[in-house]
Scaffold this motif. Structure first.
Motif, PDB file in Angstrom:
ATOM      1  N   LYS A  16      74.626   5.670 -50.710  1.00 36.08           N
ATOM      2  CA  LYS A  16      75.545   5.576 -49.576  1.00 36.08           C
ATOM      3  C   LYS A  16      75.539   6.917 -48.844  1.00 36.08           C
ATOM      4  O   LYS A  16      75.729   7.966 -49.451  1.00 36.08           O
ATOM      5  N   GLY A  18      77.096   9.366 -45.913  1.00 40.36           N
ATOM      6  CA  GLY A  18      78.250   9.633 -45.072  1.00 40.36           C
ATOM      7  C   GLY A  18      78.238  11.085 -44.627  1.00 40.36           C
ATOM      8  O   GLY A  18      77.277  11.815 -44.839  1.00 40.36           O
ATOM      9  N   SER A  42      83.358  10.117 -42.623  1.00 39.15           N
ATOM     10  CA  SER A  42      82.931   8.832 -42.079  1.00 39.15           C
ATOM     11  C   SER A  42      81.537   8.482 -42.558  1.00 39.15           C
ATOM     12  O   SER A  42      80.811   9.308 -43.104  1.00 39.15           O
ATOM     13  N   ASP A  43      81.150   7.226 -42.334  1.00 41.12           N
ATOM     14  CA  ASP A  43      79.799   6.778 -42.635  1.00 41.12           C
ATOM     15  C   ASP A  43      78.830   7.355 -41.617  1.00 41.12           C
ATOM     16  O   ASP A  43      79.170   7.543 -40.450  1.00 41.12           O
ATOM     17  N   CYS A  45      75.721   7.072 -39.100  1.00 42.65           N
ATOM     18  CA  CYS A  45      75.296   5.982 -38.219  1.00 42.65           C
ATOM     19  C   CYS A  45      73.998   6.382 -37.531  1.00 42.65           C
ATOM     20  O   CYS A  45      73.885   7.508 -37.035  1.00 42.65           O
ATOM     21  N   THR A  64      84.801   5.798 -36.747  1.00 45.11           N
ATOM     22  CA  THR A  64      85.060   4.620 -37.564  1.00 45.11           C
ATOM     23  C   THR A  64      86.422   4.748 -38.221  1.00 45.11           C
ATOM     24  O   THR A  64      86.694   5.706 -38.943  1.00 45.11           O
ATOM     25  N   ASP A  65      87.289   3.793 -37.958  1.00 46.62           N
ATOM     26  CA  ASP A  65      88.569   3.668 -38.641  1.00 46.62           C
ATOM     27  C   ASP A  65      88.604   2.299 -39.302  1.00 46.62           C
ATOM     28  O   ASP A  65      88.333   1.289 -38.657  1.00 46.62           O
ATOM     29  N   ASP A  66      88.915   2.261 -40.587  1.00 47.09           N
ATOM     30  CA  ASP A  66      88.940   0.992 -41.320  1.00 47.09           C
ATOM     31  C   ASP A  66      87.601   0.277 -41.242  1.00 47.09           C
ATOM     32  O   ASP A  66      87.538  -0.960 -41.184  1.00 47.09           O
ATOM     33  N   GLY A  67      86.505   1.054 -41.220  1.00 47.97           N
ATOM     34  CA  GLY A  67      85.177   0.460 -41.248  1.00 47.97           C
ATOM     35  C   GLY A  67      84.660  -0.033 -39.924  1.00 47.97           C
ATOM     36  O   GLY A  67      83.558  -0.575 -39.848  1.00 47.97           O
ATOM     37  N   ASN A  68      85.428   0.140 -38.835  1.00 47.16           N
ATOM     38  CA  ASN A  68      85.000  -0.352 -37.527  1.00 47.16           C
ATOM     39  C   ASN A  68      84.929   0.800 -36.533  1.00 47.16           C
ATOM     40  O   ASN A  68      85.812   1.658 -36.504  1.00 47.16           O
ATOM     41  N   ALA A  90      81.611  -3.130 -32.692  1.00 47.67           N
ATOM     42  CA  ALA A  90      81.505  -1.670 -32.600  1.00 47.67           C
ATOM     43  C   ALA A  90      81.473  -1.223 -31.142  1.00 47.67           C
ATOM     44  O   ALA A  90      80.829  -1.853 -30.303  1.00 47.67           O
TER      45      ALA A  90
END
Length: 301
Positions: A16, A18, A42-43, A45, A64-68, A90
């Protein structure tokens, strides 16, 4: 990425990716005296999250907040954070027109990644492109045209296109790989990295915003990746983030042939995004480190 299955196919491991980073602002001529805006985890991108300045000195950015991924604005002191988009898809790479009327951004809300337009507060959205596979986008200073990169689904070549602010008359400007486009303050020239057929390498180029013709290949310091960049307010220089081995560095490149000037180097950190303010006096940048972790997923049933 890097998925590996167990022999019994009941668990897997993967990496993963980030990042841990800070949003900072500073005067262009003194990056060591900076203002801390925000700390982010964050992740990572592959597409540009992007950032820009509003006319009143706020920062508009994607996160990204809450994965979005959505678009926000925030003051330099970290206060008055406001969310502009809340669609389930997105929204990234926000850019504002110089008059502050329009916000453009990239979104997959119609299925593929295309360019959308809204009012500066995120309302009254309109889809501008239908190409799909859009990788980057910018808006002209006068707010009448949008420039964007499209990746061909078969050849994977990214080319530069132009469309009106109303989504009319799309035109393909380049026919070879183009990256990191940024438009000059007068709207006449696009600085980008483009494939040079003579050297078979990606080179910094100045391209006509009207025709896509390469006007010049400015000299740049050696670098290991495709840098990202922005213009000085007077249009006479470029600010370019370069990576040479591990260190990231910010350079000021005069377009009159004078020697490039090293503004600052970060030996142990990476720079993820950069934006020069409307008045040309301040810079927003995101600095931090990429974090890779091995993850195990068990009991897949």
């Amino acid at each position: 990425f890097g998925i590996g299955w167990s022999a019994e196919s009941i668990s897997l491991v993967a990496v993963k990716s980030g990042k841990f980073a800070c949003f900072l602002t500073a005067r262009v001529d003194n990056l060591r005296k900076n203002t801390h805006v925000l700390t982010t985890i964050s992740d990572e991108c592959p597409l540009p999250f992007g950032a820009d300045w509003t006319n009143d000195g706020r920062i508009v950015y994607a996160a990204t907040d809450d994965g979005n991924a959505d678009i926000f604005t925030i003051s330099e002191d970290g206060s008055e954070r406001k969310q502009l988009t809340s669609d389930a898809s997105a929204e990234i790479s926000p850019k504002l027109s110089a008059d502050g009327r329009f916000l453009i951004f990239m979104s997959n809300r119609a299925g593929q990644m295309d360019v959308w337009r809204s009012d500066a507060n995120g309302t009254n959205t309109m889809r501008l492109t239908t190409n799909g596979n859009v990788k980057d986008s910018i808006i002209s200073p006068h707010g009448e045209a949008v420039y964007y990169l499209v990746q061909d689904s078969e050849s994977k070549v990214e080319t530069l296109w132009r469309v009106s602010i109303n989504g009319e008359n799309p035109v393909k400007l380049t026919d070879r790989t183009t990256r990191s486009p940024r438009i000059s303050p007068d709207g006449k020239t696009i600085a980008c990295y483009i494939s040079n057929p003579e050297t078979n390498t990606m080179m910094l180029a100045l391209v006509s915003a009207e025709t896509g013709e390469v006007l010049k290949y400015p000299a740049t310091p050696q670098n290991d990746d495709i840098p990202f960049l922005d213009w000085s307010k007077d249009g006479e220089s470029l600010f370019v983030v370069l990576q040479r081995e591990k260190p990231h560095s910010l350079w000021k490149l005069p377009l009159n042939g004078n020697q490039p000037e090293l503004v600052r180097e970060w030996p142990n950190d990476a720079i993820f995004r950069l934006a020069i303010s409307r008045d040309g006096e301040r810079v927003f940048y995101e600095v931090g480190n990429q974090l890779n972790s091995v993850m195990q997923f068990q009991s897949l049933d």
